[in-house]
Motif scaffolding. Structure first.
Motif, short mmCIF file in Angstrom:
data_model
loop_
_atom_site.label_atom_id
_atom_site.label_comp_id
_atom_site.label_asym_id
_atom_site.label_seq_id
_atom_site.Cartn_x
_atom_site.Cartn_y
_atom_site.Cartn_z
N ARG A 15 0.85 -0.93 0.12
CA ARG A 15 -0.03 0.04 -0.05
C ARG A 15 1.01 1.11 -0.02
O ARG A 15 0.78 2.28 -0.93
CB ARG A 15 -0.92 -0.11 1.19
CG ARG A 15 -1.81 1.23 1.34
CD ARG A 15 -2.95 1.13 2.50
NE ARG A 15 -2.25 1.05 3.76
CZ ARG A 15 -2.46 -0.07 4.57
NH1 ARG A 15 -3.13 -1.14 4.35
NH2 ARG A 15 -1.80 -0.13 5.71
N GLY A 16 1.94 1.49 0.85
CA GLY A 16 2.93 2.47 0.87
C GLY A 16 3.58 2.49 -0.23
O GLY A 16 3.93 3.72 -0.94
N LEU A 17 4.00 1.41 -0.86
CA LEU A 17 4.75 1.62 -2.21
C LEU A 17 3.83 2.19 -3.21
O LEU A 17 4.27 3.20 -4.03
CB LEU A 17 5.24 0.01 -2.54
CG LEU A 17 6.44 0.20 -3.73
CD1 LEU A 17 7.73 1.01 -3.55
CD2 LEU A 17 6.81 -1.32 -4.13
N ALA A 18 2.79 1.70 -3.38
CA ALA A 18 1.63 2.41 -4.54
C ALA A 18 1.66 3.90 -4.12
O ALA A 18 1.79 4.75 -5.17
CB ALA A 18 0.32 1.61 -4.30
N VAL A 19 1.34 4.25 -2.96
CA VAL A 19 1.24 5.92 -2.75
C VAL A 19 2.43 6.58 -2.97
O VAL A 19 2.56 7.57 -3.62
CB VAL A 19 0.87 6.09 -1.16
CG1 VAL A 19 1.00 7.45 -0.96
CG2 VAL A 19 -0.53 5.42 -0.86
N HIS A 45 10.05 0.29 6.77
CA HIS A 45 9.02 0.97 7.79
C HIS A 45 8.81 2.37 7.30
O HIS A 45 7.57 3.03 7.47
CB HIS A 45 9.77 1.11 9.07
CG HIS A 45 9.56 -0.08 9.93
ND1 HIS A 45 8.44 -0.81 9.99
CD2 HIS A 45 10.60 -0.92 10.34
CE1 HIS A 45 8.37 -2.04 10.79
NE2 HIS A 45 9.93 -1.96 10.85
N ILE A 46 9.65 2.94 6.44
CA ILE A 46 9.49 4.30 5.67
C ILE A 46 8.38 4.03 4.56
O ILE A 46 7.40 4.84 4.53
CB ILE A 46 11.01 4.70 4.97
CG1 ILE A 46 11.91 5.16 6.05
CG2 ILE A 46 10.66 5.85 3.76
CD1 ILE A 46 13.20 5.36 5.43
N VAL A 47 8.36 2.98 4.19
CA VAL A 47 7.34 2.71 3.02
C VAL A 47 6.09 2.43 3.60
O VAL A 47 5.03 2.94 3.65
CB VAL A 47 7.70 1.94 1.99
CG1 VAL A 47 6.66 1.41 1.02
CG2 VAL A 47 8.97 2.30 1.22
N ALA A 48 6.13 1.46 4.67
CA ALA A 48 4.83 0.71 5.25
C ALA A 48 4.29 2.04 5.97
O ALA A 48 3.00 2.11 6.11
CB ALA A 48 5.45 -0.46 6.03
#
Length: 139
Positions: A15-19, A45-48
């Protein structure tokens, strides 16, 4: 300790990578690669957390989130490499150079002129790299 390979963590990361991919404009993979050999969990953790949990929340649009991020990083000081990434991201989500500079002018009243000057210096570098100088201003 968090298992970054659990299904829940993988979902947060995706989800974070998509954003991140939507707003970043391409520099995020380099940041993640720089951490891969020494702190892969930090990269996760930066991404997630940063993007999968925080940036993915409803309530603020990407421009609003970037204005907040610019003001915070400028106010903190000592975050110039991260500020550079977020100036680029701010342009990617549609903020104008004038809006970015105005954010740093506003920061001066709360965090002081040295931090605002450092932030404007970072923005000037990014604007120059993108052929966006000079920046027009009403004041």
């Amino acid at each position: 300790m968090t298992d970054i390979n659990s299904p829940e963590e993988k979902a947060r990361y995706e989800r974070g990578l998509a954003v991140l991919t939507e707003v970043d404009g391409g520099s995020a993979p380099a940041v993640m690669e720089n951490l891969a050999d020494i702190a892969p969990a930090l990269a996760h953790h930066i991404v997630a957390f940063g993007f999968g949990d925080i940036y993915a929340r409803p309530g603020l649009d990407p421009k609003q989130r970037q204005l907040i991020t610019l003001g915070i990083l400028a106010s903190l000081g000592g975050c110039e490499p991260q500020l550079e990434v977020h100036v680029k991201t701010s342009l990617n989500v549609g903020l104008t150079p004038s809006e970015i500079v105005e954010t740093f002018i506003h920061t001066a009243g709360y965090a002081g002129f040295p931090r605002a000057l450092n932030a404007v210096g970072v923005a000037k570098k990014v604007f120059a790299d993108r052929g966006l100088l000079p920046v027009s201003s009403d004041r």
